[in-house]
Design a protein around this motif. Structure first.
Motif, PDB file in Angstrom:
ATOM      1  N   SER A  65      59.935  66.935  39.365  1.00 30.87           N
ATOM      2  CA  SER A  65      58.596  67.483  39.110  1.00 30.87           C
ATOM      3  C   SER A  65      58.453  67.908  37.648  1.00 30.87           C
ATOM      4  N   ARG A  66      59.517  68.452  37.078  1.00 27.29           N
ATOM      5  CA  ARG A  66      59.473  68.846  35.661  1.00 27.29           C
ATOM      6  C   ARG A  66      59.354  67.608  34.767  1.00 27.29           C
ATOM      7  N   LYS A  69      55.851  66.087  34.993  1.00 26.49           N
ATOM      8  CA  LYS A  69      54.836  66.910  34.308  1.00 26.49           C
ATOM      9  C   LYS A  69      54.947  66.733  32.792  1.00 26.49           C
ATOM     10  N   CYS A  90      58.255  69.793  45.676  1.00 23.35           N
ATOM     11  CA  CYS A  90      58.087  70.719  44.558  1.00 23.35           C
ATOM     12  C   CYS A  90      56.818  70.315  43.816  1.00 23.35           C
ATOM     13  N   ARG A  92      54.194  71.476  40.659  1.00 26.00           N
ATOM     14  CA  ARG A  92      54.040  72.310  39.464  1.00 26.00           C
ATOM     15  C   ARG A  92      52.569  72.309  39.047  1.00 26.00           C
ATOM     16  N   VAL A  97      55.717  77.050  39.979  1.00 29.65           N
ATOM     17  CA  VAL A  97      56.356  76.044  40.809  1.00 29.65           C
ATOM     18  C   VAL A  97      56.162  76.458  42.261  1.00 29.65           C
ATOM     19  N   TYR A 152      58.894  78.431  34.755  1.00 32.18           N
ATOM     20  CA  TYR A 152      59.252  77.266  35.543  1.00 32.18           C
ATOM     21  C   TYR A 152      58.225  76.145  35.447  1.00 32.18           C
ATOM     22  N   GLY A 153      57.027  76.450  34.912  1.00 36.01           N
ATOM     23  CA  GLY A 153      55.948  75.480  34.909  1.00 36.01           C
ATOM     24  C   GLY A 153      56.254  74.248  34.159  1.00 36.01           C
TER      25      GLY A 153
END
Length: 153
Positions: A65-66, A69, A90, A92, A97, A152-153
């Motif tokens: 997910s990171r 993004k 997960c 974002r 998160v 965490y975004g």
């Protein structure tokens, strides 16, 4: 695809979003090649498909997910991983998160009954769409969602 269908111009009360990309990448190799990232070593490989336990599923979903993004420059990224145990999604959005865990578990994933895998997938899709609707429409976050914040975004 569910989100795309909910945002299509012909849907009554459609969601005001556009889907930019959807990818299904079941192998570690394809994920690492397409996204340029390294994933943890799976517990097993079956015909090239990665199989993680629940902790591994969580780590993979967070990493994916990171990467999505950051590389896609999107407002919302969603990634999932589901090997042995519960499936993990997960999401974002706005520097937060959101974690969804399925209640349906699959043990010995490579040899599991297809119906069990389908039920877990259907639950994950349903819960993810419910969370996305809540975020997009600025409603309350559903009780089944775990929220991680700041950094965490």
């Amino acid at each position: 695809m569910g989100l795309h269908k909910l945002s299509a111009p012909y849907v009554k009360n459609r969601l005001p979003v556009a889907v930019s990309a959807v990818m299904f990448l079941p192998s570690v190799y394809s994920i690492e090649e397409v996204l340029g990232i390294r994933l943890p070593t799976p517990k097993a490989h079956v015909n090239g498909v990665k199989v993680y336990d629940e902790i591994g599923n969580m780590n993979v979903a967070l990493i994916l997910s990171r990467a999505l993004k950051e590389k896609m420059g999107v407002d919302i990224s969603v990634a999932s991983s589901a090997g042995n145990g519960k499936g993990i999604v997960c999401l974002r959005f706005n520097k937060k998160v959101f974690i969804i865990r399925t209640t349906n578990e699959v043990r010995d994933f490579p040899f599991a009954d297809a119906e069990k895998v389908y039920r877990r997938k259907a639950e994950a899709v349903d819960k993810t769409l419910r969370l996305l609707k809540a975020l997009i429409l600025d409603d309350d976050i559903p009780d089944f969602v775990e929220v991680l914040s700041n950094g965490y975004g």
